[in-house]
Motif scaffolding. Structure first.
Motif, PDB file in Angstrom:
ATOM      1  N   ILE A  52       0.867  -1.182   0.000  1.00  0.00           N
ATOM      2  CA  ILE A  52       0.000   0.000   0.000  1.00  0.00           C
ATOM      3  C   ILE A  52       0.900   1.227   0.000  1.00  0.00           C
ATOM      4  CG2 ILE A  52      -1.788   1.287   1.224  1.00  0.00           C
ATOM      5  CD1 ILE A  52      -2.682  -1.322   2.511  1.00  0.00           C
ATOM      6  N   ASN A  53       0.748   2.072  -1.006  1.00  0.00           N
ATOM      7  CA  ASN A  53       1.570   3.270  -1.149  1.00  0.00           C
ATOM      8  C   ASN A  53       0.662   4.502  -1.139  1.00  0.00           C
ATOM      9  OD1 ASN A  53       3.181   5.442  -2.134  1.00  0.00           O
ATOM     10  ND2 ASN A  53       4.573   3.987  -3.086  1.00  0.00           N
ATOM     11  N   LEU A  54       0.669   5.221  -0.021  1.00  0.00           N
ATOM     12  CA  LEU A  54      -0.199   6.392   0.100  1.00  0.00           C
ATOM     13  C   LEU A  54       0.244   7.528  -0.802  1.00  0.00           C
ATOM     14  CD1 LEU A  54      -0.889   6.628   3.940  1.00  0.00           C
ATOM     15  CD2 LEU A  54      -2.269   5.545   2.177  1.00  0.00           C
ATOM     16  N   GLU A  55       1.538   7.651  -1.015  1.00  0.00           N
ATOM     17  CA  GLU A  55       2.051   8.750  -1.840  1.00  0.00           C
ATOM     18  C   GLU A  55       1.451   8.709  -3.240  1.00  0.00           C
ATOM     19  OE1 GLU A  55       3.957  11.313  -1.319  1.00  0.00           O
ATOM     20  OE2 GLU A  55       4.630  10.991   0.730  1.00  0.00           O
ATOM     21  N   SER A  56       1.400   7.508  -3.821  1.00  0.00           N
ATOM     22  CA  SER A  56       0.883   7.371  -5.186  1.00  0.00           C
ATOM     23  C   SER A  56      -0.571   6.912  -5.222  1.00  0.00           C
ATOM     24  CB  SER A  56       1.748   6.372  -5.968  1.00  0.00           C
ATOM     25  OG  SER A  56       1.742   5.091  -5.345  1.00  0.00           O
ATOM     26  N   ALA A 117      -4.958   1.507  -8.557  1.00  0.00           N
ATOM     27  CA  ALA A 117      -4.945   2.862  -8.009  1.00  0.00           C
ATOM     28  C   ALA A 117      -6.358   3.326  -7.721  1.00  0.00           C
ATOM     29  CB  ALA A 117      -4.260   3.824  -8.987  1.00  0.00           C
ATOM     30  N   ASN A 118      -6.465   4.187  -6.719  1.00  0.00           N
ATOM     31  CA  ASN A 118      -7.739   4.815  -6.396  1.00  0.00           C
ATOM     32  C   ASN A 118      -7.451   6.182  -5.792  1.00  0.00           C
ATOM     33  OD1 ASN A 118     -10.543   5.033  -6.116  1.00  0.00           O
ATOM     34  ND2 ASN A 118     -10.494   4.265  -4.014  1.00  0.00           N
ATOM     35  N   VAL A 119      -8.348   7.130  -5.992  1.00  0.00           N
ATOM     36  CA  VAL A 119      -8.186   8.456  -5.410  1.00  0.00           C
ATOM     37  C   VAL A 119      -8.483   8.359  -3.912  1.00  0.00           C
ATOM     38  CG1 VAL A 119      -8.982  10.836  -5.423  1.00  0.00           C
ATOM     39  CG2 VAL A 119      -8.805   9.580  -7.575  1.00  0.00           C
ATOM     40  N   LEU A 120      -7.468   8.615  -3.096  1.00  0.00           N
ATOM     41  CA  LEU A 120      -7.605   8.492  -1.655  1.00  0.00           C
ATOM     42  C   LEU A 120      -7.898   9.869  -1.050  1.00  0.00           C
ATOM     43  CD1 LEU A 120      -4.611   6.092  -0.906  1.00  0.00           C
ATOM     44  CD2 LEU A 120      -6.968   5.515  -1.505  1.00  0.00           C
ATOM     45  N   ASN A 121      -8.793   9.876  -0.080  1.00  0.00           N
ATOM     46  CA  ASN A 121      -9.193  11.119   0.581  1.00  0.00           C
ATOM     47  C   ASN A 121      -8.597  11.147   1.985  1.00  0.00           C
ATOM     48  OD1 ASN A 121     -10.502  13.287   1.812  1.00  0.00           O
ATOM     49  ND2 ASN A 121     -12.423  12.905   0.753  1.00  0.00           N
ATOM     50  N   PHE A 122      -7.761  12.146   2.248  1.00  0.00           N
ATOM     51  CA  PHE A 122      -7.053  12.226   3.527  1.00  0.00           C
ATOM     52  C   PHE A 122      -7.634  13.294   4.450  1.00  0.00           C
ATOM     53  CE2 PHE A 122      -4.076  10.624   0.375  1.00  0.00           C
ATOM     54  CZ  PHE A 122      -3.589   9.491   1.004  1.00  0.00           C
ATOM     55  N   ARG A 123      -8.800  13.842   4.135  1.00  0.00           N
ATOM     56  CA  ARG A 123      -9.347  14.931   4.939  1.00  0.00           C
ATOM     57  C   ARG A 123      -9.581  14.520   6.391  1.00  0.00           C
ATOM     58  NH1 ARG A 123     -11.414  16.188  -0.165  1.00  0.00           N
ATOM     59  NH2 ARG A 123     -11.195  18.416  -0.723  1.00  0.00           N
ATOM     60  N   GLU A 124      -9.872  13.249   6.636  1.00  0.00           N
ATOM     61  CA  GLU A 124     -10.154  12.797   7.997  1.00  0.00           C
ATOM     62  C   GLU A 124      -8.924  12.243   8.706  1.00  0.00           C
ATOM     63  OE1 GLU A 124     -13.093  13.232   9.541  1.00  0.00           O
ATOM     64  OE2 GLU A 124     -13.590  14.365   7.742  1.00  0.00           O
ATOM     65  N   PHE A 125      -7.749  12.397   8.125  1.00  0.00           N
ATOM     66  CA  PHE A 125      -6.528  11.892   8.758  1.00  0.00           C
ATOM     67  C   PHE A 125      -6.350  12.518  10.145  1.00  0.00           C
ATOM     68  CE2 PHE A 125      -2.007  12.246   9.716  1.00  0.00           C
ATOM     69  CZ  PHE A 125      -1.570  10.957   9.493  1.00  0.00           C
ATOM     70  N   ALA A 260       3.922  13.262   7.921  1.00  0.00           N
ATOM     71  CA  ALA A 260       4.917  12.587   7.098  1.00  0.00           C
ATOM     72  C   ALA A 260       4.324  11.309   6.519  1.00  0.00           C
ATOM     73  CB  ALA A 260       6.162  12.262   7.924  1.00  0.00           C
ATOM     74  N   GLY A 261       4.574  11.060   5.268  1.00  0.00           N
ATOM     75  CA  GLY A 261       4.019   9.884   4.601  1.00  0.00           C
ATOM     76  C   GLY A 261       2.774  10.171   3.803  1.00  0.00           C
ATOM     77  N   LEU A 262       2.124  11.302   4.083  1.00  0.00           N
ATOM     78  CA  LEU A 262       0.956  11.680   3.296  1.00  0.00           C
ATOM     79  C   LEU A 262       1.402  12.391   2.020  1.00  0.00           C
ATOM     80  CD1 LEU A 262      -1.586  13.105   5.902  1.00  0.00           C
ATOM     81  CD2 LEU A 262      -1.404  10.787   5.010  1.00  0.00           C
ATOM     82  N   PRO A 263       0.642  12.245   0.948  1.00  0.00           N
ATOM     83  CA  PRO A 263       0.961  13.017  -0.259  1.00  0.00           C
ATOM     84  C   PRO A 263       0.722  14.501  -0.024  1.00  0.00           C
ATOM     85  CG  PRO A 263      -1.129  11.876  -0.515  1.00  0.00           C
ATOM     86  CD  PRO A 263      -0.527  11.370   0.761  1.00  0.00           C
ATOM     87  N   ASP A 264       1.242  15.319  -0.901  1.00  0.00           N
ATOM     88  CA  ASP A 264       1.089  16.762  -0.785  1.00  0.00           C
ATOM     89  C   ASP A 264      -0.302  17.155  -1.289  1.00  0.00           C
ATOM     90  OD1 ASP A 264       1.536  19.408  -0.389  1.00  0.00           O
ATOM     91  OD2 ASP A 264       2.801  19.700  -2.158  1.00  0.00           O
TER      92      ASP A 264
END
Length: 329
Positions: A52-56, A117-125, A260-264
């Motif tokens: 699992i690669n969060l960056e990509s 691949a899938n578009v990941l949503n990090f708003r709730e991180f 750290a580890g989250l995409p920009d």
């Protein structure tokens, strides 16, 4: 279906009769030939998530997929993995040709491994839940000619052993839908804009407890240190400003470590609220220190002390409220 035997073992049985194929426990076919689109039953058995690669926003999944149908259309010709990237590492059919079963239906399965691949949503991180999606479509036969019927999805025990500390939030689910494209693909036929899709989705999440120790506990300690400025007298302005500025620099650095580890991503995530609040509280401590010095210089030392106590209480309450709200489910 049971996948205890590997694809190579099943492939070796391709010469068996239709009765033998039915005896092997293949699922019953859906649909009957006739007017209307061909109905193709599609199912999946998930073996393992290998990366699992969060960056990509990508992940590597190993699984079996099977098709069961009647009629002359061969759904294997149009089987397309819409969200695969870098090509499939493995895509092995169980049989050189589809197996015809005793009831006249046809069957074929594949052992597949690849990166999706899938578009990941990090708003709730850090309370985020992501979906590992495998999206399959028949890109040859439009839905007027062929539609998928869900045969469900199952998983191996080792499928729950996700890498990098992830865990299953809920079991995998499968759905069938018809996707419509805003183009005729140059054919001029509207019927060629709709294609049947089979979508498997696995929600995953990470336990928050380790994150609380690594990222949240340090900022709480920094904020406790920052609040100490309110317990120093106005005559200690140098110490008050030194503590506040050091706390502000530490908070900025801790924020970078926390994500750290989250995409920009171009949006704020939930944990950002904690650090934005810490910046404001520390700035308020600096401003109050300056105000306390000015009040003390005017002979209003008692008023400066009362204002310090009030500011300390308000800052502590505000930061605690934002912290608990940001970490609440």
């Amino acid at each position: 279906p049971s996948f205890a035997a590997g694809p190579a073992d099943r492939a070796a049985t391709h010469s068996k009769t239709a009765a033998d194929a039915a005896a092997m426990g293949f699922p019953p076919a859906e649909g009957t030939p006739g007017p209307g689109p061909e109905k193709v039953q599609v199912g999946m058995h998930l073996n393992r998530v290998l990366d699992i690669n969060l960056e990509s926003g990508t992940y590597v999944v190993d699984f079996f997929i099977w098709l069961s149908w009647r009629g002359d259309l061969d759904p294997a010709e149009g089987l397309d993995y819409l969200n695969s990237v870098d090509g499939l590492v493995k895509n092995q059919p169980a049989y050189p040709a589809p197996v015809t079963r005793q009831d006249g239906s046809k069957y074929q399965s594949w052992h597949v491994q690849g990166r999706f691949a899938n578009v990941l949503n990090f708003r709730e991180f850090p309370r985020d839940v992501h979906n590992l999606v495998i999206q399959i479509e028949d890109n040859v036969n439009p839905s007027a000619d062929l539609v998928y019927v869900s045969g469900g999805v199952s998983s191996s025990d080792v499928y729950a052993d996700l890498p990098d500390g992830w865990r299953l939030a809920d079991p995998a689910t499968a759905e069938v839908r018809v996707d419509q494209y805003n183009t005729t693909f140059g054919t001029g036929e509207i019927d060629n804009t709709r294609y049947s899709e089979y979508i498997v989705s696995t929600p995953i999440t990470k336990p928050i407890y380790g994150y609380l120790i690594r990222a949240i506990l340090p900022i709480v300690v920094v904020m406790l240190i920052a609040l100490a400025v309110y317990f120093l007298g106005p005559e200690r302005i140098d110490a008050r400003l030194g503590i506040a500025v050091t706390a502000l620099i530490s908070a900025v650095l801790l924020r970078d470590s926390a994500v750290a580890g989250l995409p920009d991503v171009p949006y704020f995530v939930r944990v950002d609220a904690i650090f934005l609040c810490s910046y404001l509280v520390i700035f308020a401590a600096i401003a109050q220190s300056v105000l306390a010095v000015r009040l003390d210089a005017r002979g209003r030392g008692a008023g400066a002390a009362r204002l310090d106590r009030y500011a300390a209480a308000v800052s502590a309450v505000v930061f605690t409220a934002v912290l608990l709200t940001a970490l609440a489910v």
